[in-house]
Design an enzyme around this catalytic site. Structure first.
Site, PDB file in Angstrom:
ATOM      1  CE1 TYR A  75       7.643   8.655  -1.261  1.00 50.87           C
ATOM      2  CE2 TYR A  75       9.252   6.898  -1.579  1.00 50.87           C
ATOM      3  CZ  TYR A  75       7.954   7.361  -1.637  1.00 50.87           C
ATOM      4  OH  TYR A  75       6.967   6.528  -2.074  1.00 50.87           O
ATOM      5  CB  ILE A  96      -2.542   3.643   6.809  1.00 51.56           C
ATOM      6  CG1 ILE A  96      -2.807   3.969   8.271  1.00 51.56           C
ATOM      7  CG2 ILE A  96      -1.074   3.863   6.484  1.00 51.56           C
ATOM      8  CD1 ILE A  96      -4.092   3.447   8.819  1.00 51.56           C
ATOM      9  CB  ALA A  97      -0.761   8.201   4.345  1.00 56.80           C
ATOM     10  CB  SER A 103       3.911  10.316  -4.462  1.00 51.31           C
ATOM     11  OG  SER A 103       3.718   9.075  -5.108  1.00 51.31           O
ATOM     12  NE  ARG A 104       7.089   4.601  -5.719  1.00 51.85           N
ATOM     13  CZ  ARG A 104       6.736   3.393  -6.117  1.00 51.85           C
ATOM     14  NH1 ARG A 104       7.625   2.552  -6.569  1.00 51.85           N
ATOM     15  NH2 ARG A 104       5.469   3.016  -6.048  1.00 51.85           N
ATOM     16  NE  ARG A 134      -7.714   3.146   4.591  1.00 53.54           N
ATOM     17  CZ  ARG A 134      -7.577   2.600   5.811  1.00 53.54           C
ATOM     18  NH1 ARG A 134      -8.498   2.755   6.727  1.00 53.54           N
ATOM     19  NH2 ARG A 134      -6.507   1.880   6.091  1.00 53.54           N
ATOM     20  CE  LYS A 173       0.320  -2.603  12.146  1.00 55.02           C
ATOM     21  NZ  LYS A 173       0.129  -3.112  10.825  1.00 55.02           N
ATOM     22  CG  LEU A 189       7.483   5.020   2.291  1.00 59.61           C
ATOM     23  CD1 LEU A 189       8.971   5.341   2.246  1.00 59.61           C
ATOM     24  CD2 LEU A 189       6.808   5.283   0.961  1.00 59.61           C
TER      25      LEU A 189
END
Length: 195
Positions: A66, A23-24, A45-46, A26, A105, A82
């Protein structure tokens, strides 16, 4: 006693992104980069390579971890895409670091935790918002208008269904330990429509 608000500053809101979820990549990264009121500063990112891949199209900083992103002085707000079970600890960490937060959400996986996060944001004078764009769709305003105008009569019942193609096996939405499950991920749509 409430903590003082962070000092006001002019210019675009400087945003960091905690994670590289679909989602981030796109939706939110392109939107943040295109909005004149925001400046995409960093993606964390990790794994540094993953952050670099997500950050490269936008010319922003790639950050490994993070916590390292939250320590940056050039980030005013963070977006948290996340897995649901990680929202609360990272939202809490961001608020504690003095950052405004937009979290995917569900904001958390239980009401008591959500109330605690909202109280923390209020005490710190920070914005905390759950990313549920669906409720701002023009169709909801039109339905509300029809109800208020009496065009459909008194509302006595509400029935809704919301479906999407089944995620592949191994998808985080199937993992209860990561906050997966139908209600938090998809059930929110008919529930919010009813509200």
């Amino acid at each position: 006693m409430s903590a003082p608000r962070p000092p006001a500053r002019s210019g675009p809101v400087r945003v960091g992104v905690l994670g590289t979820a679909s989602i981030a990549r796109r939706r939110l990264l392109p939107a943040l980069a295109a909005c004149p009121d925001t400046r995409l500063v960093a993606v964390a990112s990790r794994a540094l390579a993953t952050a670099e891949e997500a950050a490269a199209p936008y010319g922003c900083k790639a950050v490994e971890g993070y916590g390292a992103l939250l320590a940056r002085d050039d980030v005013d707000a963070v977006y948290v895409p996340l897995p649901a079970a990680l929202h609360a600890p990272w939202v809490r960490a961001a608020l504690t670091a003095g950052k405004h937060v937009l979290a995917e959400k569900p904001l958390s996986t239980d009401a008591a935790t959500t109330r605690g996060l909202l109280a923390l944001a209020r005490d710190k004078g920070l914005v905390l918002s759950e990313n549920v764009m669906f409720v701002h769709h023009a169709r909801h305003a039109e339905v509300r208008r029809l109800i208020e105008d009496g065009a459909i009569g008194d509302v006595r019942a509400f029935h809704a269904a919301f479906t999407v193609p089944r995620p592949p096996d191994g998808d985080i939405r199937h993992s209860a330990g990561l906050g997966g499950g139908a209600l938090g991920d998809m059930g929110v749509y008919p529930v919010r429509a009813a509200l």
